[in-house]
Motif scaffolding. Structure first.
Motif, PDB file in Angstrom:
ATOM      1  N   LEU A  23      -1.312  -1.557   1.959  1.00 38.38           N
ATOM      2  CA  LEU A  23      -2.137  -2.597   2.572  1.00 38.38           C
ATOM      3  C   LEU A  23      -1.331  -3.875   2.785  1.00 38.38           C
ATOM      4  O   LEU A  23      -1.416  -4.509   3.843  1.00 38.38           O
ATOM      5  CB  LEU A  23      -3.351  -2.878   1.683  1.00 38.38           C
ATOM      6  CG  LEU A  23      -4.290  -3.995   2.150  1.00 38.38           C
ATOM      7  CD1 LEU A  23      -4.899  -3.647   3.505  1.00 38.38           C
ATOM      8  CD2 LEU A  23      -5.390  -4.243   1.119  1.00 38.38           C
ATOM      9  N   ILE A  24      -0.520  -4.235   1.794  1.00 37.32           N
ATOM     10  CA  ILE A  24       0.309  -5.438   1.911  1.00 37.32           C
ATOM     11  C   ILE A  24       1.313  -5.289   3.052  1.00 37.32           C
ATOM     12  O   ILE A  24       1.535  -6.223   3.834  1.00 37.32           O
ATOM     13  CB  ILE A  24       1.029  -5.715   0.575  1.00 37.32           C
ATOM     14  CG1 ILE A  24       0.015  -6.085  -0.513  1.00 37.32           C
ATOM     15  CG2 ILE A  24       2.058  -6.832   0.736  1.00 37.32           C
ATOM     16  CD1 ILE A  24       0.606  -6.201  -1.897  1.00 37.32           C
ATOM     17  N   ILE A  25       1.929  -4.106   3.158  1.00 43.24           N
ATOM     18  CA  ILE A  25       2.896  -3.863   4.237  1.00 43.24           C
ATOM     19  C   ILE A  25       2.220  -3.985   5.596  1.00 43.24           C
ATOM     20  O   ILE A  25       2.732  -4.649   6.507  1.00 43.24           O
ATOM     21  CB  ILE A  25       3.539  -2.480   4.076  1.00 43.24           C
ATOM     22  CG1 ILE A  25       4.429  -2.441   2.831  1.00 43.24           C
ATOM     23  CG2 ILE A  25       4.360  -2.123   5.322  1.00 43.24           C
ATOM     24  CD1 ILE A  25       4.979  -1.063   2.518  1.00 43.24           C
ATOM     25  N   VAL A  26       1.054  -3.343   5.749  1.00 41.83           N
ATOM     26  CA  VAL A  26       0.355  -3.370   7.032  1.00 41.83           C
ATOM     27  C   VAL A  26      -0.073  -4.786   7.388  1.00 41.83           C
ATOM     28  O   VAL A  26       0.101  -5.236   8.531  1.00 41.83           O
ATOM     29  CB  VAL A  26      -0.858  -2.420   7.000  1.00 41.83           C
ATOM     30  CG1 VAL A  26      -1.728  -2.612   8.231  1.00 41.83           C
ATOM     31  CG2 VAL A  26      -0.403  -0.972   6.888  1.00 41.83           C
ATOM     32  N   MET A 212      -1.881   6.215  12.804  1.00 47.96           N
ATOM     33  CA  MET A 212      -1.353   4.964  13.349  1.00 47.96           C
ATOM     34  C   MET A 212       0.158   4.913  13.184  1.00 47.96           C
ATOM     35  O   MET A 212       0.902   4.564  14.114  1.00 47.96           O
ATOM     36  CB  MET A 212      -2.022   3.781  12.635  1.00 47.96           C
ATOM     37  CG  MET A 212      -1.664   2.434  13.202  1.00 47.96           C
ATOM     38  SD  MET A 212      -2.424   2.149  14.807  1.00 47.96           S
ATOM     39  CE  MET A 212      -1.910   0.460  15.116  1.00 47.96           C
ATOM     40  N   GLY A 213       0.628   5.274  12.004  1.00 49.84           N
ATOM     41  CA  GLY A 213       2.064   5.271  11.755  1.00 49.84           C
ATOM     42  C   GLY A 213       2.784   6.306  12.594  1.00 49.84           C
ATOM     43  O   GLY A 213       3.875   6.054  13.130  1.00 49.84           O
ATOM     44  N   ILE A 264       6.793   0.492   8.761  1.00 53.73           N
ATOM     45  CA  ILE A 264       5.473   0.623   9.396  1.00 53.73           C
ATOM     46  C   ILE A 264       4.842   1.974   9.068  1.00 53.73           C
ATOM     47  O   ILE A 264       3.675   2.054   8.667  1.00 53.73           O
ATOM     48  CB  ILE A 264       5.592   0.453  10.922  1.00 53.73           C
ATOM     49  CG1 ILE A 264       5.999  -0.963  11.280  1.00 53.73           C
ATOM     50  CG2 ILE A 264       4.262   0.781  11.596  1.00 53.73           C
ATOM     51  CD1 ILE A 264       6.248  -1.167  12.763  1.00 53.73           C
ATOM     52  N   VAL A 265       5.620   3.037   9.239  1.00 59.35           N
ATOM     53  CA  VAL A 265       5.091   4.382   8.967  1.00 59.35           C
ATOM     54  C   VAL A 265       4.706   4.514   7.500  1.00 59.35           C
ATOM     55  O   VAL A 265       3.641   5.063   7.171  1.00 59.35           O
ATOM     56  CB  VAL A 265       6.126   5.452   9.371  1.00 59.35           C
ATOM     57  CG1 VAL A 265       5.617   6.844   8.997  1.00 59.35           C
ATOM     58  CG2 VAL A 265       6.421   5.383  10.860  1.00 59.35           C
ATOM     59  N   LEU A 266       5.556   4.024   6.611  1.00 60.72           N
ATOM     60  CA  LEU A 266       5.264   4.083   5.175  1.00 60.72           C
ATOM     61  C   LEU A 266       3.996   3.306   4.844  1.00 60.72           C
ATOM     62  O   LEU A 266       3.134   3.787   4.094  1.00 60.72           O
ATOM     63  CB  LEU A 266       6.445   3.534   4.380  1.00 60.72           C
ATOM     64  CG  LEU A 266       6.269   3.460   2.858  1.00 60.72           C
ATOM     65  CD1 LEU A 266       6.123   4.865   2.263  1.00 60.72           C
ATOM     66  CD2 LEU A 266       7.445   2.724   2.216  1.00 60.72           C
ATOM     67  N   GLY A 267       3.854   2.111   5.406  1.00 58.11           N
ATOM     68  CA  GLY A 267       2.688   1.283   5.119  1.00 58.11           C
ATOM     69  C   GLY A 267       1.387   1.944   5.534  1.00 58.11           C
ATOM     70  O   GLY A 267       0.424   1.992   4.756  1.00 58.11           O
ATOM     71  N   GLY A 272      -3.469   4.942   4.385  1.00 63.94           N
ATOM     72  CA  GLY A 272      -4.333   6.086   4.691  1.00 63.94           C
ATOM     73  C   GLY A 272      -4.658   6.911   3.467  1.00 63.94           C
ATOM     74  O   GLY A 272      -5.793   7.369   3.292  1.00 63.94           O
ATOM     75  N   ASP A 273      -3.663   7.101   2.589  1.00 63.19           N
ATOM     76  CA  ASP A 273      -3.928   7.814   1.334  1.00 63.19           C
ATOM     77  C   ASP A 273      -4.958   7.076   0.487  1.00 63.19           C
ATOM     78  O   ASP A 273      -5.839   7.696  -0.121  1.00 63.19           O
ATOM     79  CB  ASP A 273      -2.624   7.981   0.549  1.00 63.19           C
ATOM     80  CG  ASP A 273      -1.686   8.979   1.214  1.00 63.19           C
ATOM     81  OD1 ASP A 273      -2.159   9.795   2.011  1.00 63.19           O
ATOM     82  OD2 ASP A 273      -0.471   8.924   0.919  1.00 63.19           O
TER      83      ASP A 273
END
Length: 284
Positions: A23-26, A212-213, A264-267, A272-273
């Motif tokens: 969430l912080i990354i996104v 999204m990622g 981005i993909v990791l975030g 999502g998890d």
């Protein structure tokens, strides 16, 4: 009452530290994209800017991510590239989710009818082609730009939602609440979108966050081969491709945009998890 419910959701969500990290990354990526003209150290470098005297400078205090072969600040261009990446994900999902979900609901509810056969056979045809290959084939016959890249990814992405919702609608059509709605004479529209669809929302939202990622990653792959956002506008895939020509000497030109894609993909995957865990706990 609403604050209490939101507090419970946050408690369940925050029980997984990795979800909070996601969430912080996104939020950080979205913030940098929205306020790119103000948080970028050199916002003018996101356009047609050239300064050969500062070209190929390694990371420093003045340029934390270094500069490219034209003397443009890589960090500033990464922040502006976040905009096109997020726009790609938002627009594609805004198109494919309604289309895929509607087709999946129709095929699942009218199972073993001509509607089911027609929709699912077309879906199977699209699913039989590797997604990236299909996107490359579509963009290769169109003018390379961000809009056509969005169209290409949308064409290849909707079948996944159709297949997902089809499986859920097939099982839900035999539930008692659906049969009760049919007995009282409810319309097909009411049964599909007021009875079946609400029971699929949690799974759809979880998949949207995860996708999204992946949509951003596919968009970066298209721009990497020159079929996405065109220079001088910044795109993460294009920046990686341009910097790859000068590896390993000027490694920062491609490494930092590549790390941005990974971030981005990791975030979105971690987020999502967490959303998936939240809904599973809510249902339990």
């Amino acid at each position: 009452m609403r604050r209490t419910k939101i507090g419970k959701w946050w408690y369940k969500f925050s029980r997984n530290p990795l979800s909070v990290v996601g969430l912080i990354i996104v939020v950080g990526v979205v913030f940098c994209a929205v306020f790119a003209p103000w948080v970028s150290p050199y916002p003018e470098h996101a356009g047609p800017y050239v300064n050969y005297r500062e070209a190929n400078q390694p990371p420093s205090l003045a340029h934390p991510f270094g500069t490219d072969i034209f003397g443009r600040d890589v960090l500033s261009r990464v922040f502006f590239a976040f905009r096109s990446s997020l726009l790609m994900g938002i627009v594609v999902l805004s198109i494919v989710v309604p289309v895929g979900v509607t087709l999946g609901l129709l095929a699942g509810y009218f199972k073993e009818s001509w509607v089911d056969i027609l929709i699912m056979r077309i879906t199977d045809v699209f699913l039989s082609v590797p997604p990236l290959i299909l996107a490359l084939a579509i963009t290769s016959v169109l003018k390379p730009n961000l809009t056509n890249a969005m169209i290409a990814v949308s064409v290849m992405w909707w079948p996944w939602y159709t297949r997902l919702v089809y499986g859920m609608a097939t099982s839900l059509r035999n539930e008692y609440f659906v049969q009760s709605a049919e007995l009282i004479g409810a319309s097909k529209f009411h049964i599909l979108f007021r009875e079946i669809l609400p029971n699929c929302v949690s799974t759809i939202l979880t998949k949207m966050t995860l996708d999204m990622g992946w949509v951003i990653l596919i968009g970066a792959a298209l721009s990497f081969v020159g079929l996405g956002e065109q220079p001088p506008k910044p795109a993460l895939g294009t920046m990686v491709a341009d910097g790859a020509k000068y590896l390993p000497e000027y490694w920062w030109i491609s490494v930092f945009p590549g790390l941005a894609i990974m971030l981005i993909v990791l975030g979105f995957n971690l987020l999502g998890d967490g959303i998936g865990d939240l809904f599973s706990l809510e249902e339990a």
